[in-house]
Design an enzyme around this catalytic site. Structure first.
Site, PDB file in Angstrom:
ATOM      1  N   ASN A   1     -11.666  -2.041   0.168  1.00  0.00           N
ATOM      2  CA  ASN A   1     -10.422  -1.589   1.137  1.00  0.00           C
ATOM      3  C   ASN A   1      -9.961  -2.631   2.010  1.00  0.00           C
ATOM      4  O   ASN A   1      -9.356  -2.332   3.323  1.00  0.00           O
ATOM      5  CB  ASN A   1     -10.741  -0.251   2.007  1.00  0.00           C
TER       6      ASN A   1
ATOM      7  N   ASP B   1     -15.974  11.960  -2.129  1.00  0.00           N
ATOM      8  CA  ASP B   1     -15.506  10.680  -1.558  1.00  0.00           C
ATOM      9  C   ASP B   1     -16.282   9.969  -0.424  1.00  0.00           C
ATOM     10  O   ASP B   1     -17.396  10.442  -0.112  1.00  0.00           O
ATOM     11  CB  ASP B   1     -14.037  10.714  -1.356  1.00  0.00           C
TER      12      ASP B   1
ATOM     13  N   ASP C   1      -2.708   5.597  -3.457  1.00  0.00           N
ATOM     14  CA  ASP C   1      -3.338   6.855  -2.012  1.00  0.00           C
ATOM     15  C   ASP C   1      -1.823   7.563  -2.046  1.00  0.00           C
ATOM     16  O   ASP C   1      -2.012   8.826  -1.621  1.00  0.00           O
ATOM     17  CB  ASP C   1      -3.351   5.974  -0.941  1.00  0.00           C
TER      18      ASP C   1
ATOM     19  N   CYS D   1     -10.661   1.386  -7.500  1.00  0.00           N
ATOM     20  CA  CYS D   1      -9.679   1.962  -6.464  1.00  0.00           C
ATOM     21  C   CYS D   1      -9.890   0.632  -5.484  1.00  0.00           C
ATOM     22  O   CYS D   1     -10.783   0.022  -5.303  1.00  0.00           O
ATOM     23  CB  CYS D   1     -10.101   3.234  -5.928  1.00  0.00           C
TER      24      CYS D   1
ATOM     25  N   TRP E   1       0.741  -1.081   0.050  1.00  0.00           N
ATOM     26  CA  TRP E   1      -0.012  -0.077  -0.062  1.00  0.00           C
ATOM     27  C   TRP E   1       0.971   1.258   0.000  1.00  0.00           C
ATOM     28  O   TRP E   1       1.654   1.294   0.969  1.00  0.00           O
ATOM     29  CB  TRP E   1      -0.911   0.033   1.221  1.00  0.00           C
TER      30      TRP E   1
ATOM     31  N   LYS F   1     -16.235   6.379  -8.368  1.00  0.00           N
ATOM     32  CA  LYS F   1     -15.203   5.721  -7.830  1.00  0.00           C
ATOM     33  C   LYS F   1     -15.536   4.533  -6.899  1.00  0.00           C
ATOM     34  O   LYS F   1     -16.217   4.670  -5.943  1.00  0.00           O
ATOM     35  CB  LYS F   1     -14.390   6.651  -6.835  1.00  0.00           C
ATOM     36  N   TRP F   2     -15.234   3.476  -7.574  1.00  0.00           N
ATOM     37  CA  TRP F   2     -15.242   2.265  -6.748  1.00  0.00           C
ATOM     38  C   TRP F   2     -14.266   1.768  -5.961  1.00  0.00           C
ATOM     39  O   TRP F   2     -13.289   1.166  -6.555  1.00  0.00           O
ATOM     40  CB  TRP F   2     -15.808   1.106  -7.876  1.00  0.00           C
ATOM     41  N   ASP F   3     -14.484   1.838  -4.608  1.00  0.00           N
ATOM     42  CA  ASP F   3     -13.385   1.379  -3.798  1.00  0.00           C
ATOM     43  C   ASP F   3     -13.311   0.046  -3.221  1.00  0.00           C
ATOM     44  O   ASP F   3     -14.349  -0.702  -3.135  1.00  0.00           O
ATOM     45  CB  ASP F   3     -13.169   2.481  -2.636  1.00  0.00           C
TER      46      ASP F   3
HETATM   47  C1  DGJ Z   1      -9.104   4.507   0.139  1.00  0.00           C
HETATM   48  C2  DGJ Z   1      -8.873   5.067  -1.280  1.00  0.00           C
HETATM   49  O1  DGJ Z   1      -7.682   4.850  -1.989  1.00  0.00           O
HETATM   50  C3  DGJ Z   1      -8.949   6.622  -0.827  1.00  0.00           C
HETATM   51  O2  DGJ Z   1      -8.590   7.503  -2.017  1.00  0.00           O
HETATM   52  C4  DGJ Z   1     -10.324   7.029  -0.250  1.00  0.00           C
HETATM   53  O3  DGJ Z   1     -11.136   7.017  -1.205  1.00  0.00           O
HETATM   54  C5  DGJ Z   1     -10.407   6.246   0.925  1.00  0.00           C
HETATM   55  N1  DGJ Z   1     -10.392   4.687   0.526  1.00  0.00           N
HETATM   56  C6  DGJ Z   1     -11.891   6.464   1.470  1.00  0.00           C
HETATM   57  O4  DGJ Z   1     -12.030   5.691   2.449  1.00  0.00           O
END
Ligand code: DGJ
Length: 766
Positions: A474, A362, A534, A512, A195, A470-472
Site C-alpha cells: 500500500n 482482510d 478498490d 493487491c 488509485w 491476499k498479498w497487499d
Molecule cells: C488496500 C486494499 O486494496 C483493500 O482491499 C484492503 O485490503 C486495504 N488495503 C486494507 O488495508
C-alpha cells in the site's frame, strides 16, 4: 519448429503471425515484418531500399554509404553510428555498434537469466531464437531472445548484455523489446489512471513527437500499465490491425514510441530507464525482464484474446492454472478494522447460506493493528480479536463448510510495531533524512537476505492454516539510496514470492496493491489473480474492467459487489447491476451481509447461483468488447465448451424516448440457433417514487416507512426476454429489444433500466 534461418532471413512463425528479420551484409539486423503470417520464402520485397544516402543523414561507413542507421528498421540499437532515435542499449560508453556473431534455435524456452519471472512453456508450445551480437570494437556482447508461443500468437522478447572489456561500465538502460515499424499510421492505446481509477483507455495519434510512459514509483502502477497497443486508425474491436505489447515485470517501466523524419516508428519497452543505472563490472552481465507482443488483423478483441490465452496458459501456473475460482466474501468494507471473532463467524454463516465459498479476513487481525498506523510486520494474530488465533478461526470457518483466506502486507513495516523496534535498519530510509511515509508505513529492504528470510518464515506460518492469501502493498517508494535500488529490490521480492509459491502450491493467491496498483504479468507469475481496483462502483468498474481486459484475462480480475452508496464514489447503483458487472471476473462480495434487506438477500442468492452456473464462461470464456456508443457498454463472453454467449448490456444514463436497443453479435455462429433468455432481476419499487401510486390501490408515500417496508421485502420482476433466434439473424441483423420505460406507459415487457441499469442475456447455443 516455428523458427528458422535460411539465406540471411530469420523467420518466427506462430499460428497466425510472422516475424521476419533480415541479416544485412553489415551484420546488423533489419526488421522486415511483424503481422499476418507469410508463407512466401522471399524477403526481397520487404527489404528497405537504400540506394542513395538522404540529405544530411550520417552514412554508416565508407563501404555502406547509402546505409543510414536513422532510416532503417532495426531489431536493436545503440547510439554513435547515426541512429538518433531513442536506443535500446544505453551505457556510459558513447558509441557502440552491435553486429551479428551467431545464433541458436532451440525447442522450449531459453531463460536469459534475469532473476525476474518468465512465462512457462515446453517444447510442444514454445521455441527460442537467440541471436548473439557483439560490438565491432569492444568485447561487449548483446544477446537478443525471441520466444515463440505458437498456439496463442505471442512472441516474448528479452535482451542480455555482457561486459567482457576488463573494466567497469555503467548500464543506463536496456530495452526488453524494440519494434521498428516502417510507417507511422498507427494510434496508441495506453491504460492509464490513478488509485480507484486504474487502466482507463486512452487513444492517441502518433504525430511528430515522441510519446513516452515513464513509471518511477517502484510498482508497475495505476499511473500507466505496462501493457500498450498500437492500432491502425480504422481498427475497431472487431476489425483491423493491432499490435499489443506488455512486460513481465512489476516495477518501474518505460514505453517509448518515437516517430522519425522518415515516417518510421520505434517502440521500446524496458524496465524504467529514467530511474535505472546498473554497474557492469568486468565479466558481468545484465538480462532484462521479458516483454511480450501479439498481433491481430481481426481487431483489438483478437489481440486481447491472444493475451488472455497466453496469460492463462503460460503466465498463471501450478495448481490454479485453468481451475475455477471460488466466490468469496471479504470483510474489509463490511467491518474495516472493527471486528471480533464472533462478528466474523456470523458473517461467514450468512455468506455460506447465500452460496459463498470462501471467507476472507482482510486487514487488522495481527499485532497492534487497530488502525492503519501500526502493526505491519508482526504477523501473529491479535488475541483480543482472535482468541484462538488464525488456526482457531480457520477451523471454525472450515466447519461452516467454507474455504478460509487471509490478508497480509509483508513488504512493509509500521514504525509502531515489534518488528521495527527490533530491526529499525530493515526499513528503507536514509541516514540524516526524515523518512517519507505512505499510509503511515515504510518499505522493508527486500534486497537483504535476512529480510527475505523473515518474510518467508513469518508468512509461511500464516499460510499453514489458510486456503487463500491476499498479498497487499500500500505505498509507493521513497528514500532509496541509488537508481539500482528499484530493480534489486524487485529481484528480492520475486525471490520471496518464488519461495512462498513453491512451499504453498495449492493456496489460492491474490495480489493487491491499494487495489490495482500492481496489475501486471510479473505478479501473475506468482499470483493466481489480482484485486482489480478498490473502486467497486459499478459504472467506474465498467471502465476499469474494460481497460484491464485489453491485456489480461477475466480469471485474473477480482471483482466484488459492495455496498451502496459506494465507499469510493458515493454513487448508488442497483445491486443487480453491481452483480452484472462484477460477474465478468472473479466474483466476490465485500459488504455487511447482515445489512442486506430480505429482498437483497434473495437477489444475492440468485446471483451466486447464476454465476456458478455460468462460471466456466465468465472466468475462462473468450471476451468480446463490443463497439458501442459512449452511453452503452456491452461485453460478451463465449463459453469455450458450448459456444453459448453471455451478454452484459449496460446503460450509463437513461435518455427518455431514445432510439431502440438491439443486440447484434458478430461472433454468433450463423449456422446455429440460439435460445435467448434474460437473467431474471428484481426492481426496487423506490425507483418509481410517487409514480407507483398510479397503479397502487393504496397511497404509498415516497421515502416513507410503508414504501421502505415493501421495497425491503418485495421487488418487481423485470421484463422477461425469451426467444429462439437463428445465428444468422443474431450475427448479421440483430435482436431488437423491448422499449425502455419513458414515462408514458408500462407493461410487463417494458425494460426499466434507469441510470447505470443493466441486463445479462444468455444465448444458449442449440
Ligand atoms: C488496500 C486494499 O486494496 C483493500 O482491499 C484492503 O485490503 C486495504 N488495503 C486494507 O488495508
Amino acid at each position: 519448429m516455428s523458427i528458422s534461418f535460411d539465406k540471411s532471413l530469420f523467420r518466427i512463425d506462430t499460428r497466425s503471425t510472422s516475424y521476419w528479420i533480415s541479416l544485412l551484409p553489415t551484420g546488423h539486423l533489419e526488421h522486415l515484418h511483424y503481422g499476418h503470417i507469410l508463407r512466401s520464402q522471399d524477403p526481397e520485397a520487404l527489404c528497405d531500399k537504400h540506394s542513395i544516402g538522404q540529405g544530411n543523414s550520417v552514412c554508416y561507413s565508407p563501404q555502406s554509404k547509402s546505409l543510414c542507421m536513422n532510416n532503417i528498421c532495426l531489431e536493436t540499437s545503440a547510439s554513435g553510428k547515426g541512429d538518433f532515435r531513442a536506443c535500446a542499449v544505453r551505457t556510459s560508453l558513447g558509441t557502440l555498434d552491435f553486429v551479428y556473431q551467431s545464433h541458436t534455435i532451440s525447442e522450449g524456452i531459453v531463460d536469459p537469466g534475469s532473476h525476474t519471472p518468465i512465462p512457462e512453456g515446453d517444447k510442444n508450445d514454445a521455441s527460442t531464437l537467440k541471436i548473439v551480437l557483439a560490438d565491432k570494437v569492444l568485447p561487449i556482447v548483446l544477446e537478443l531472445y525471441y520466444i515463440a508461443f505458437t498456439e496463442v500468437d505471442v512472441i516474448a522478447r528479452a535482451s542480455r548484455i555482457v561486459n567482457n572489456t576488463g573494466s567497469s561500465i555503467t548500464l543506463k538502460g536496456l530495452a526488453s523489446l524494440q519494434l521498428d515499424l516502417f510507417d507511422s499510421s498507427w494510434q496508441v492505446i495506453s491504460l492509464d489512471g490513478a488509485w480507484a481509477r486504474e487502466r482507463e483507455v486512452h487513444v492517441q495519434d502518433i504525430k511528430a513527437a515522441t510519446l513516452s510512459w515513464n513509471v518511477r514509483c517502484g510498482t508497475s502502477s495505476a499511473f500507466h500499465n505496462p501493457c500498450i497497443f498500437l492500432k491502425r486508425p480504422d481498427c475497431s474491436q472487431s476489425h483491423g490491425e493491432a499490435i499489443g505489447i506488455n512486460l513481465v515485470y512489476s516495477g518501474n517501466h518505460q514505453q517509448i514510441i518515437e516517430p522519425n523524419e522518415f515516417g518510421k516508428v520505434r517502440l521500446l519497452t524496458a524496465l524504467g530507464n529514467d530511474s535505472f543505472t546498473w554497474p557492469l563490472g568486468p565479466g558481468q552481465s545484465f538480462a532484462t525482464p521479458m516483454a511480450v507482443m501479439t498481433y491481430s488483423d481481426k481487431g483489438l478483441n483478437q489481440a486481447s484474446d491472444n493475451f488472455a490465452r497466453f496469460t492463462n496458459r503460460h503466465i498463471i501456473r501450478g495448481y490454479w492454472r485453468y481451475r475455477q475460482r471460488p466466490v468469496l466474501l471479504n470483510n474489509w468494507e463490511a467491518t474495516y478494522f472493527d471486528f471480533s471473532q464472533d462478528k466474523l463467524i456470523k458473517l461467514a454463516n450468512q455468506a455460506k447460506s447465500l452460496g459463498i465459498e470462501l471467507f476472507v479476513l482482510d486487514d487488522g487481525w495481527f499485532g497492534r493493528r487497530t488502525d492503519d498506523t501500526k502493526g505491519l510486520g508482526d504477523w501473529t494474530a491479535n488475541p483480543r480479536k482472535l482468541p484462538q488465533g488464525i488456526e482457531g478461526l480457520a477451523q471454525q470457518i472450515h466447519q461452516i463448510g467454507m474455504m478460509f483466506g487471509i490478508w497480509v502486507e509483508p513488504e512493509m513495516v509500521s514504525q509502531n510495531s515489534e518488528l521495527y523496534e527490533k530491526h529499525p535498519d530493515w526499513a528503507v530510509q536514509l541516514e540524516g533524512r526524515d523518512p517519507s511515509f505512505g499510509r503511515s508505513q515504510l518499505l522493508l529492504d527486500l534486497r537483504r537476505d535476512e529480510v527475505q528470510a523473515y518474510i518467508i518464515d513469518s508468512i509461511s506460518k500464516v499460510l499453514e492454516n489458510v486456503d487463500y492469501m491476499k498479498w497487499d502493498m500500500n505505498r509507493l517508494f521513497s528514500d532509496y539510496p541509488d537508481e539500482g535500488f528499484f530493480h534489486s529490490w524487485m529481484i528480492g521480492l520475486y525471490k520471496v514470492l518464488g519461495a512462498l509459491r513453491s512451499r504453498f502450491p495449492k493456496v489460492l493467491m491474490e495480489a493487491c496493491s491499494s487495489g490495482g496498483n500492481r496489475f501486471d504479468l510479473g505478479m501473475l507469475c506468482f499470483f493466481d489473480q489480482v484485486w482489480t481496483s478498490d473502486d467497486t462502483d459499478a459504472l467506474q468498474r465498467t471502465r476499469i474492467q474494460e481497460g484491464t481486459s485489453y491485456g489480461y484475462s477475466q480469471v485474473c480480475m477480482g471483482s466484488h459487489v459492495s455496498a451502496c452508496p459506494n465507499h469510493q464514489s458515493l454513487r448508488s447503483t442497483d445491486i443487480e447491476t453491481r452483480f452484472n458487472v462484477a460477474a465478468f471476473g472473479n466474483l466476490g462480495y465485500e459488504l455487511d451481509l447482515g445489512l442486506l434487506t430480505p429482498l437483497q438477500r434473495s437477489q444475492v442468492k440468485a446471483q451466486i447461483a447464476y454465476y456458478k452456473e455460468h462460471r466456466p464462461a465468465l472466468q475462462y470464456g473468450r471476451l468480446y468488447r463490443m463497439d458501442t456508443e459512449e452511453n452503452r457498454r456491452m461485453w460478451v463472453v463465449e463459453d469455450p465448451a458450448s459456444g453459448d454467449l453471455l451478454v452484459l448490456d449496460f446503460q450509463v444514463h437513461v435518455r427518455p424516448n431514445s432510439t431502440g436497443d438491439m443486440l447484434r453479435l458478430y461472433m454468433a455462429d450463423e449456422n446455429a440457433s440460439y435460445q435467448l433468455s434474460s437473467r431474471p432481476q428484481k426492481l426496487d419499487i423506490r425507483l418509481f417514487g410517487s409514480l407507483i401510486n398510479r397503479v397502487s390501490p393504496i397511497k404509498i408515500e415516497d421515502g416513507k416507512a410503508l414504501q421502505r417496508n415493501i421495497a425491503e421485502n418485495w421487488g418487481m420482476d423485470t421484463e422477461t426476454t425469451t426467444a429462439i433466434i437463428g445465428g444468422d439473424v443474431l450475427k448479421h441483423a440483430g435482436v431488437k429489444l423491448d422499449p425502455q420505460f419513458t414515462g408514458t406507459g408500462y407493461d410487463s415487457r417494458t425494460r426499466v433500466l434507469g441510470d447505470c441499469g443493466s441486463r445479462l442475456y444468455w444465448f444458449r447455443k442449440l
